[in-house]
Design a protein around this motif. Structure first.
Motif, PDB file in Angstrom:
ATOM      1  N   LEU A 287      47.164  39.791  48.410  1.00  0.00           N
ATOM      2  CA  LEU A 287      46.770  38.514  48.981  1.00  0.00           C
ATOM      3  C   LEU A 287      47.142  37.394  48.026  1.00  0.00           C
ATOM      4  O   LEU A 287      47.106  37.559  46.807  1.00  0.00           O
ATOM      5  N   ARG A 288      47.493  36.233  48.603  1.00  0.00           N
ATOM      6  CA  ARG A 288      47.735  35.071  47.775  1.00  0.00           C
ATOM      7  C   ARG A 288      46.399  34.472  47.348  1.00  0.00           C
ATOM      8  O   ARG A 288      45.370  34.694  48.003  1.00  0.00           O
ATOM      9  N   VAL A 289      46.421  33.682  46.279  1.00  0.00           N
ATOM     10  CA  VAL A 289      45.194  33.078  45.738  1.00  0.00           C
ATOM     11  C   VAL A 289      45.412  31.584  45.567  1.00  0.00           C
ATOM     12  O   VAL A 289      46.442  31.159  45.031  1.00  0.00           O
ATOM     13  N   ILE A 290      44.432  30.813  46.013  1.00  0.00           N
ATOM     14  CA  ILE A 290      44.409  29.370  45.800  1.00  0.00           C
ATOM     15  C   ILE A 290      43.154  29.041  45.007  1.00  0.00           C
ATOM     16  O   ILE A 290      42.049  29.443  45.394  1.00  0.00           O
TER      17      ILE A 290
ATOM     18  N   TYR B 271      48.839  29.007  43.393  1.00  0.00           N
ATOM     19  CA  TYR B 271      48.552  27.759  44.085  1.00  0.00           C
ATOM     20  C   TYR B 271      47.203  27.206  43.644  1.00  0.00           C
ATOM     21  O   TYR B 271      46.284  27.961  43.286  1.00  0.00           O
ATOM     22  N   GLY B 272      47.095  25.889  43.681  1.00  0.00           N
ATOM     23  CA  GLY B 272      45.843  25.250  43.304  1.00  0.00           C
ATOM     24  C   GLY B 272      45.710  23.881  43.949  1.00  0.00           C
ATOM     25  O   GLY B 272      46.690  23.270  44.370  1.00  0.00           O
ATOM     26  N   GLN B 273      44.472  23.399  44.027  1.00  0.00           N
ATOM     27  CA  GLN B 273      44.187  22.060  44.527  1.00  0.00           C
ATOM     28  C   GLN B 273      43.055  21.484  43.696  1.00  0.00           C
ATOM     29  O   GLN B 273      42.232  22.213  43.150  1.00  0.00           O
ATOM     30  N   GLY B 274      43.048  20.184  43.571  1.00  0.00           N
ATOM     31  CA  GLY B 274      42.018  19.538  42.778  1.00  0.00           C
ATOM     32  C   GLY B 274      42.466  18.180  42.312  1.00  0.00           C
ATOM     33  O   GLY B 274      43.619  17.766  42.500  1.00  0.00           O
TER      34      GLY B 274
ATOM     35  N   GLY C 176      33.790  35.316  34.107  1.00  0.00           N
ATOM     36  CA  GLY C 176      34.677  36.434  34.406  1.00  0.00           C
ATOM     37  C   GLY C 176      34.878  36.692  35.877  1.00  0.00           C
ATOM     38  O   GLY C 176      35.609  37.616  36.247  1.00  0.00           O
ATOM     39  N   VAL C 177      34.239  35.874  36.746  1.00  0.00           N
ATOM     40  CA  VAL C 177      34.338  36.120  38.186  1.00  0.00           C
ATOM     41  C   VAL C 177      35.739  35.802  38.693  1.00  0.00           C
ATOM     42  O   VAL C 177      36.342  36.569  39.454  1.00  0.00           O
ATOM     43  N   ALA C 178      36.292  34.632  38.291  1.00  0.00           N
ATOM     44  CA  ALA C 178      37.609  34.223  38.782  1.00  0.00           C
ATOM     45  C   ALA C 178      38.683  35.259  38.444  1.00  0.00           C
ATOM     46  O   ALA C 178      39.448  35.667  39.337  1.00  0.00           O
ATOM     47  N   PRO C 179      38.798  35.732  37.181  1.00  0.00           N
ATOM     48  CA  PRO C 179      39.802  36.769  36.897  1.00  0.00           C
ATOM     49  C   PRO C 179      39.598  38.033  37.725  1.00  0.00           C
ATOM     50  O   PRO C 179      40.580  38.669  38.138  1.00  0.00           O
ATOM     51  N   HIS C 180      38.344  38.380  37.981  1.00  0.00           N
ATOM     52  CA  HIS C 180      38.081  39.571  38.792  1.00  0.00           C
ATOM     53  C   HIS C 180      38.571  39.367  40.222  1.00  0.00           C
ATOM     54  O   HIS C 180      39.198  40.267  40.814  1.00  0.00           O
ATOM     55  N   ILE C 181      38.321  38.189  40.808  1.00  0.00           N
ATOM     56  CA  ILE C 181      38.785  37.906  42.164  1.00  0.00           C
ATOM     57  C   ILE C 181      40.306  37.922  42.214  1.00  0.00           C
ATOM     58  O   ILE C 181      40.920  38.433  43.167  1.00  0.00           O
ATOM     59  N   ILE C 182      40.948  37.355  41.181  1.00  0.00           N
ATOM     60  CA  ILE C 182      42.414  37.312  41.143  1.00  0.00           C
ATOM     61  C   ILE C 182      42.989  38.725  41.136  1.00  0.00           C
ATOM     62  O   ILE C 182      43.916  39.051  41.896  1.00  0.00           O
ATOM     63  N   ARG C 183      42.440  39.602  40.304  1.00  0.00           N
ATOM     64  CA  ARG C 183      42.935  40.977  40.241  1.00  0.00           C
ATOM     65  C   ARG C 183      42.710  41.708  41.561  1.00  0.00           C
ATOM     66  O   ARG C 183      43.567  42.483  42.006  1.00  0.00           O
ATOM     67  N   MET C 184      41.548  41.458  42.166  1.00  0.00           N
ATOM     68  CA  MET C 184      41.260  42.107  43.440  1.00  0.00           C
ATOM     69  C   MET C 184      42.227  41.629  44.522  1.00  0.00           C
ATOM     70  O   MET C 184      42.722  42.419  45.326  1.00  0.00           O
ATOM     71  N   ALA C 185      42.522  40.312  44.549  1.00  0.00           N
ATOM     72  CA  ALA C 185      43.452  39.764  45.546  1.00  0.00           C
ATOM     73  C   ALA C 185      44.851  40.344  45.361  1.00  0.00           C
ATOM     74  O   ALA C 185      45.525  40.695  46.341  1.00  0.00           O
ATOM     75  N   HIS C 186      45.292  40.459  44.109  1.00  0.00           N
ATOM     76  CA  HIS C 186      46.605  41.025  43.851  1.00  0.00           C
ATOM     77  C   HIS C 186      46.667  42.481  44.302  1.00  0.00           C
ATOM     78  O   HIS C 186      47.690  42.933  44.840  1.00  0.00           O
TER      79      HIS C 186
ATOM     80  N   VAL D 184      43.448  38.882  56.620  1.00  0.00           N
ATOM     81  CA  VAL D 184      43.406  37.735  55.718  1.00  0.00           C
ATOM     82  C   VAL D 184      44.741  37.626  54.985  1.00  0.00           C
ATOM     83  O   VAL D 184      45.343  38.640  54.609  1.00  0.00           O
ATOM     84  N   ASP D 185      45.200  36.378  54.777  1.00  0.00           N
ATOM     85  CA  ASP D 185      46.434  36.134  54.025  1.00  0.00           C
ATOM     86  C   ASP D 185      46.172  35.631  52.618  1.00  0.00           C
ATOM     87  O   ASP D 185      47.002  35.833  51.728  1.00  0.00           O
ATOM     88  N   CYS D 186      45.029  34.956  52.412  1.00  0.00           N
ATOM     89  CA  CYS D 186      44.838  34.266  51.141  1.00  0.00           C
ATOM     90  C   CYS D 186      43.351  34.138  50.832  1.00  0.00           C
ATOM     91  O   CYS D 186      42.523  34.019  51.748  1.00  0.00           O
ATOM     92  N   LEU D 187      43.015  34.169  49.540  1.00  0.00           N
ATOM     93  CA  LEU D 187      41.658  33.906  49.066  1.00  0.00           C
ATOM     94  C   LEU D 187      41.641  32.582  48.330  1.00  0.00           C
ATOM     95  O   LEU D 187      42.536  32.294  47.531  1.00  0.00           O
ATOM     96  N   LYS D 188      40.609  31.791  48.573  1.00  0.00           N
ATOM     97  CA  LYS D 188      40.418  30.547  47.831  1.00  0.00           C
ATOM     98  C   LYS D 188      39.207  30.722  46.915  1.00  0.00           C
ATOM     99  O   LYS D 188      38.103  31.022  47.384  1.00  0.00           O
ATOM    100  N   ILE D 189      39.435  30.542  45.614  1.00  0.00           N
ATOM    101  CA  ILE D 189      38.363  30.742  44.638  1.00  0.00           C
ATOM    102  C   ILE D 189      37.534  29.467  44.555  1.00  0.00           C
ATOM    103  O   ILE D 189      38.074  28.368  44.374  1.00  0.00           O
ATOM    104  N   ASP D 190      36.229  29.586  44.652  1.00  0.00           N
ATOM    105  CA  ASP D 190      35.334  28.438  44.650  1.00  0.00           C
ATOM    106  C   ASP D 190      35.405  27.680  43.323  1.00  0.00           C
ATOM    107  O   ASP D 190      35.606  28.262  42.248  1.00  0.00           O
TER     108      ASP D 190
END
Length: 539
Positions: free
Chosen positions: A482-485, A505-508, A468-478, A447-453
């Protein structure tokens, strides 16, 4: 696939047949459940009635035995003897003063007299059933269904008192075929006081080890009445009757209700199958008629606000202008296998529409969603290789997004995803946190990147349980490099917070709505932030 299996599947894939099978299965399940509920309810009612009957019998028997003992003690203590008028008066007075004394009698071996001269004294001719140091008992003196006959007799010295069947059954009557037994000789012999003779012991493993009053066997209910006397115990036996005559009218209503509900289930299944088959046929026609459109959701660098890529989205606009939600036709396409054709269509369209833009901007990439069926087989690699060669686009400019739920077999998925990465494609995990992909699995996946829902992005800055889920995913990806979108960014505060957490990175809709190919090309070539029109405004 064998011809027999193909024929079997074609037979099953008939709306009326499937609806009928569903209705019959539902009817069988509901009727079985209803019958089980009815039988359980009837059995519980039967047991409750037996408990109540046994408790009332025990209470009455204690009253009767107590009064008989008091009466015979009173007679034995008085000094009158012989069968003169004074004795008859005494006997009659005892019967008058004591409710449960049906007959009082005197017998000294020569004379015999009774408060009821017409009452026979057949029990005097046989030995008592229970011979105690003070009292003697005669049991089963009358099993006739006549309340005005003696059923139980107690003697002390020259005096006897008896109670009638009516005194035993005025509180509660015996069930048909039931018996009230006195158990003697340490439980080895049972004499009926009321009702017919019963087989004793009632079961091979009698007595049961537990001391509960009610014992339930296959064909009878046995209520044990524990007494203080070591000489005898009392047992009430009632045969178990058929369940059907006792079925409650309200419970019987479950049967027609079950049939009605099963018919409704069959009708719903029929409508669902027809709708799905109709939509499946319409989707096939939509592909031929060009009703499916590919839109592009731009992805931005959160620091520079420069567009670095986009996610390819497929939309279905009907000829009447209405949009069919992807939440409806994508799952259906996955079930019918049409999703492969849709994925190939998206790849063909994006390379045809954006091939020149991608060649001119080597840093730009477009991500395409892969269904589980394409994650589990190597087919998509051959398809995209042919298209990339045709449009002369680099492999690293086409990324593939897979969901955690699409990783049905992690080992197989790992091999196929690795094959895509080996030729240069990026692999992204979409909607991370909503599936069941554990950290252990994630470490082994290419995997190269995680996209947070979006759901976790919306919770940021709130007291929601998932904030607190998003910060946890970000720390885990780092930690996994892995990159995070971040998906679904709608407010500037969200973008700033995510950027401060290390998300690049972000989209929306804060940056842009889904755009058609022309609008996306303008966004990239002009190098500026653009708020596009909503996707349902696109042609």
């Amino acid at each position: 696939m064998s011809p027999a299996f193909v024929r079997f599947r074609s037979v099953l894939y008939r709306p009326w047949l499937l609806a009928t099978i569903a209705a019959l299965a539902c009817a069988a399940l509901l009727l079985s459940a209803s019958l089980g509920l009815i039988m359980h309810q009837v059995q519980q009612t039967e047991i409750e009635q037996m408990n109540a009957r046994g408790e009332r019998f025990l209470e009455r028997l204690e009253q009767i035995f107590g009064q008989l003992r008091e009466s015979v003690d009173e007679l034995d203590e008085q000094t009158v003897r012989g069968c003169g008028p004074q004795m008859l008066a005494v006997l009659q007075q005892v019967g008058f003063d004591n409710r449960f004394v049906y007959d009082a009698a005197y017998s000294d071996g020569i004379e015999h007299c009774s408060s009821r001269p017409s009452e026979q004294n057949a029990d005097a001719l046989r030995a008592p059933d229970i011979k105690g140091p003070t009292y003697s008992y005669w049991l089963n003196t009358s099993t006739q269904p006549d309340d005005n006959l003696a059923a139980l007799r107690l003697a002390r010295g020259s005096f006897t008192v008896s109670t009638s069947r009516g005194h035993l059954t005025d509180v509660v009557d015996l069930a048909p075929g039931g018996s009230l037994l006195v158990v003697l000789d340490k439980g080895t012999r049972a004499i009926p006081v009321l009702g017919p003779v019963q087989a004793w012991p009632p079961s091979a493993d009698w007595p049961p080890p537990a001391q509960q009053p009610l014992v339930v066997t296959h064909d009878s209910l046995i209520y044990r009445m524990f007494t203080k006397s070591p000489d005898y115990q009392l047992v009430l036996i009632s045969p178990r009757t058929s369940v059907l005559p006792k079925m409650n009218q309200a419970l019987w209503a479950l049967f027609p209700a079950s049939l009605l509900l099963s018919w409704c289930v069959g009708w719903i299944v029929l409508q669902q199958i027809r709708e799905r088959r109709s939509m499946s046929a319409e989707l096939q026609g939509a592909l031929r008629r060009g009703e499916l459109k590919v839109l592009y959701q731009p992805i931005f660098d959160l620091n520079s606000r420069r567009c670095v890529g986009a996610e390819a989205l497929v939309r279905w606009r009907r000829p009447d202008g209405t949009l069919t939600s992807p939440d409806l036709f994508i799952p259906m396409a996955e079930n019918t296998g049409q999703i492969r054709e849709i994925t190939d269509f998206v790849l063909q369209q994006l390379l045809e529409q954006l091939g020149q833009l991608l060649r001119a901007n080597p840093h730009l990439y477009i991500s395409v969603n892969l269904a589980a069926c394409d994650v589990m087989v190597p087919r998509i690699g051959r398809v995209v290789a042919r298209l990339l060669d045709q449009y002369r686009v680099a492999a690293h400019q086409i990324a593939f997004e897979v969901t955690e739920r699409g990783l049905i077999d992690v080992v197989v998925a790992r091999d196929n995803l690795q094959a895509l990465r080996d030729v240069g494609h990026q692999v992204l995990i979409d909607d991370f946190g909503t599936g069941y992909c554990s950290l252990a699995y994630l470490q082994t996946l290419p995997v190269d990147c995680l996209k947070i829902d979006k759901a976790f992005i919306d919770a940021l800055g709130h007291d929601a349980a998932s904030s607190g889920v998003a910060p946890h995913i970000i720390r885990m990806a780092h930690a996994l490099q892995l990159r995070v979108i971040a998906e679904g960014i709608e407010f500037e505060a969200q973008a700033l917070l995510l950027s401060s957490e290390g998300v690049n990175y972000g989209q929306g809709w804060l940056f842009a709505h889904p755009l058609n190919a022309r609008q996306f090309s303008e966004l990239v070539t002009r190098g500026r932030r653009m708020i596009g029109r909503r996707m349902d405004d696109e042609a």
